[in-house]
Design a protein around this motif. Structure first.
Motif, PDB file in Angstrom:
ATOM      1  N   UNK A   1      23.217   5.094 103.603  1.00 20.97           N
ATOM      2  CA  UNK A   1      22.396   5.798 102.605  1.00 20.97           C
ATOM      3  C   UNK A   1      21.952   7.157 103.113  1.00 20.97           C
ATOM      4  N   UNK A   2      21.450   7.154 104.348  1.00 20.58           N
ATOM      5  CA  UNK A   2      20.961   8.381 104.949  1.00 20.58           C
ATOM      6  C   UNK A   2      22.066   9.429 105.052  1.00 20.58           C
ATOM      7  N   UNK A   3      23.230   8.996 105.523  1.00 17.42           N
ATOM      8  CA  UNK A   3      24.336   9.942 105.721  1.00 17.42           C
ATOM      9  C   UNK A   3      24.808  10.514 104.390  1.00 17.42           C
ATOM     10  N   UNK A   4      24.927   9.653 103.368  1.00 17.25           N
ATOM     11  CA  UNK A   4      25.377  10.154 102.066  1.00 17.25           C
ATOM     12  C   UNK A   4      24.379  11.141 101.478  1.00 17.25           C
ATOM     13  N   UNK A   5      23.093  10.864 101.674  1.00 18.48           N
ATOM     14  CA  UNK A   5      22.064  11.787 101.191  1.00 18.48           C
ATOM     15  C   UNK A   5      22.232  13.151 101.850  1.00 18.48           C
TER      16      UNK A   5
ATOM     17  N   UNK B   1      31.279   6.041 100.565  1.00 18.64           N
ATOM     18  CA  UNK B   1      30.918   5.785  99.161  1.00 18.64           C
ATOM     19  C   UNK B   1      31.311   4.379  98.751  1.00 18.64           C
ATOM     20  N   UNK B   2      32.532   3.968  99.123  1.00 19.77           N
ATOM     21  CA  UNK B   2      32.968   2.611  98.780  1.00 19.77           C
ATOM     22  C   UNK B   2      32.087   1.577  99.444  1.00 19.77           C
ATOM     23  N   UNK B   3      31.751   1.843 100.684  1.00 17.13           N
ATOM     24  CA  UNK B   3      30.941   0.898 101.440  1.00 17.13           C
ATOM     25  C   UNK B   3      29.583   0.730 100.774  1.00 17.13           C
ATOM     26  N   UNK B   4      29.002   1.863 100.385  1.00 13.23           N
ATOM     27  CA  UNK B   4      27.688   1.818  99.756  1.00 13.23           C
ATOM     28  C   UNK B   4      27.754   1.055  98.438  1.00 13.23           C
ATOM     29  N   UNK B   5      28.817   1.323  97.681  1.00 16.03           N
ATOM     30  CA  UNK B   5      28.959   0.637  96.413  1.00 16.03           C
ATOM     31  C   UNK B   5      29.030  -0.871  96.625  1.00 16.03           C
ATOM     32  N   UNK B   6      29.831  -1.262  97.614  1.00 12.96           N
ATOM     33  CA  UNK B   6      29.985  -2.688  97.913  1.00 12.96           C
ATOM     34  C   UNK B   6      28.668  -3.324  98.296  1.00 12.96           C
TER      35      UNK B   6
ATOM     36  N   UNK C   1      15.098  -0.901  97.845  1.00 11.54           N
ATOM     37  CA  UNK C   1      16.104   0.139  97.671  1.00 11.54           C
ATOM     38  C   UNK C   1      15.692   1.463  98.307  1.00 11.54           C
ATOM     39  N   UNK C   2      14.368   1.646  98.410  1.00 13.20           N
ATOM     40  CA  UNK C   2      13.900   2.926  98.941  1.00 13.20           C
ATOM     41  C   UNK C   2      13.760   2.919 100.459  1.00 13.20           C
ATOM     42  N   UNK C   3      13.993   1.759 101.053  1.00  8.55           N
ATOM     43  CA  UNK C   3      13.877   1.668 102.510  1.00  8.55           C
ATOM     44  C   UNK C   3      15.192   2.103 103.146  1.00  8.55           C
TER      45      UNK C   3
ATOM     46  N   UNK D   1      17.202   5.142 108.892  1.00 13.05           N
ATOM     47  CA  UNK D   1      17.495   6.474 109.425  1.00 13.05           C
ATOM     48  C   UNK D   1      17.691   6.398 110.929  1.00 13.05           C
ATOM     49  N   UNK D   2      18.597   7.238 111.450  1.00 13.60           N
ATOM     50  CA  UNK D   2      18.735   7.275 112.905  1.00 13.60           C
ATOM     51  C   UNK D   2      17.465   7.851 113.526  1.00 13.60           C
ATOM     52  N   UNK D   3      17.118   7.374 114.714  1.00 16.58           N
ATOM     53  CA  UNK D   3      15.940   7.877 115.397  1.00 16.58           C
ATOM     54  C   UNK D   3      16.309   9.116 116.204  1.00 16.58           C
ATOM     55  N   UNK D   4      16.089  10.297 115.618  1.00 16.78           N
ATOM     56  CA  UNK D   4      16.551  11.496 116.325  1.00 16.78           C
ATOM     57  C   UNK D   4      15.624  11.876 117.472  1.00 16.78           C
ATOM     58  N   UNK D   5      14.526  11.117 117.607  1.00 17.34           N
ATOM     59  CA  UNK D   5      13.659  11.344 118.766  1.00 17.34           C
ATOM     60  C   UNK D   5      14.128  10.583 119.990  1.00 17.34           C
TER      61      UNK D   5
END
Lengths: 194, 220
Positions: B107-111, B134-139, B159-161, B164-168
């Motif tokens: 989700x994060x990457x597609x956003x 995209x296919x993976x997300x759809x599935x 759905x809103x959770x 995200x990768x922890x960039x820290x």
């Protein structure tokens, strides 16, 4: 990272072999090796050397730094220095391990080499542990880790980065009054060198 | 080090002539190894290196084709095959790591990719990776929708959770050039440090993420 992957990187290091066969230049993707002349020393990547050694078509020359006398000096230096000394080779452990495993008959005083390199490793690991201990206690946000080899870095990877990450989170929550404390007098820039 | 300079020179020419990258195979392998390590240790997905991957794969198939005409007992053959295997491992491992990240942070990457599309920036994913994502997300979405219908009482804000990768997160880095200032996030106030070429540090990833993408810092 798996230790095997560190080894994989180490296998690119060049070593000198003495082939027992004649052969022309081999055009590897990574660059040419050869021509091979029986009895004439030639430089090849470690993975090539191991393969040829397994087919018993070469002798591997012991790298200069692997001499017992030299290793003893390195060990003394490591013992006396407060910081990490520079190792003769980034992949000294992988090289030693590979040569001891695949070409022990080509090494001079192989058993002493094994012990000395293990000693050097142990001294460095104990230094590393006490440095990490200090680093955590000082709640640093970064540290120099110069002269540490990849395998050594890899050995603290499962724990240290996560510990620092947790400290970072706590600092964020603690608010500014403690933050100023930590940035005062550069205690936060603790270095492995100091 | 010499290779590095060559590389930079070559990369500069790459900007001029879009599709032509001319690299010596040895440098190509080095680029791939660096990309492999960077991808391995960076918490987020990095800009793709598909051009290099394809060049290297091209080299590998060419080599395999050539080897068909070489006798099995030739010393040359074993060594070439061994090298091909080593490089295939490298490329395979690199691509697999990217797929793992895509699956985990889909989700994060597609956003992020969508906002890059809107801003007309270069995408980090390759076309194939984007389709996969995209296919993976759809599935995944279909699967969860389906499950949730069985338990209608469960609230839908899952759905809103977004994961995200922890960039820290902390990484080990080696600088490839002198770097004037790296900003250290101290949690509350920032600090900048000067870093010499070839020095190694343990540092928060977000302090060096741009330098990693630029190629000034290598993760180890």
């Amino acid at each position: 990272m798996d230790p095997e992957e560190v080894e994989f990187l180490g296998e690119k290091e060049n070593v000198v072999i003495v082939p027992t066969f004649n052969y022309g230049v081999i055009h590897l993707i990574a660059g040419d090796i050869g021509p091979f002349r029986a009895g004439l020393p030639i430089k090849v990547p470690l993975w090539v050397a191991i393969n040829l050694k397994q087919q018993q078509t070469c002798k591997i020359q012991q790298p200069d730094w692997m001499d017992v006398e030299n290793l003893e000096v390195l060990k003394e230096n490591e013992k006396n220095a407060i910081t990490f000394t520079r190792m003769p080779n980034e992949h000294y452990m992988a090289l030693t391990k590979a040569l001891l495993k695949f070409a022990p008959d080509d090494l001079i005083r192989a058993n002493e080499i094994r012990t000395l390199v293990k000693d050097i490793w142990d001294i460095r690991m104990s230094k590393l542990r006490s440095s990490v201990d200090l680093l955590i206690k000082e709640k640093s946000s970064y540290a120099a880790v110069d002269n540490l080899t990849i395998l050594e870095i890899n050995s603290v990877r499962p724990l240290l980065p996560h510990a620092l990450d947790q400290i970072h989170r706590m600092k964020k929550l603690q608010g500014p009054q403690l933050g100023t404390n930590s940035s005062a007098g550069h205690t936060s820039s603790y270095s492995f060198r100091s | 080090m010499e290779d590095d300079e060559n590389l930079h020179a070559l990369l500069d020419t790459q900007d001029d002539e879009e599709n032509e990258i001319e690299l010596s195979p040895a440098v190509l392998i080095e680029v791939m190894e660096e990309a492999w390590l960077n991808e391995k240790f960076s918490p987020e997905i990095l800009p793709n290196k598909i051009d290099f991957v394809e060049l290297l794969l091209g080299q590998l198939s060419a080599m395999e084709e050539n080897l068909e005409n070489v006798g099995d007992r030739d010393i040359k053959k074993t060594l070439h095959l061994l090298e091909v295997d080593r490089l295939r491992f490298l490329v395979g491992s690199y691509l697999r790591m990217r797929l793992e990240k895509i699956e985990f942070y889909v989700d994060h990457i597609l956003k992020q990719e969508n906002s890059r599309l809107e801003n007309r920036e270069d995408l980090y994913l390759t076309e194939a990776e984007l389709t996969f994502a995209r296919n993976f997300k759809e599935g995944i979405d279909n699967h969860f929708e389906h499950l949730m219908r069985v338990h209608p009482t469960i609230p839908v804000d899952w759905k809103n959770q977004v994961i995200q990768p922890n960039i820290h997160s902390f990484v080990f880095s080696r600088s490839k050039t002198n770097i004037e200032s790296i900003i250290i996030d101290e949690g509350n106030d920032d600090e900048t440090v000067y870093v010499n070429k070839d020095s190694q540090m343990i540092i928060s990833y977000n302090s060096v993420s741009n330098l990693v993408k630029k190629g000034d810092v290598q993760l180890v």
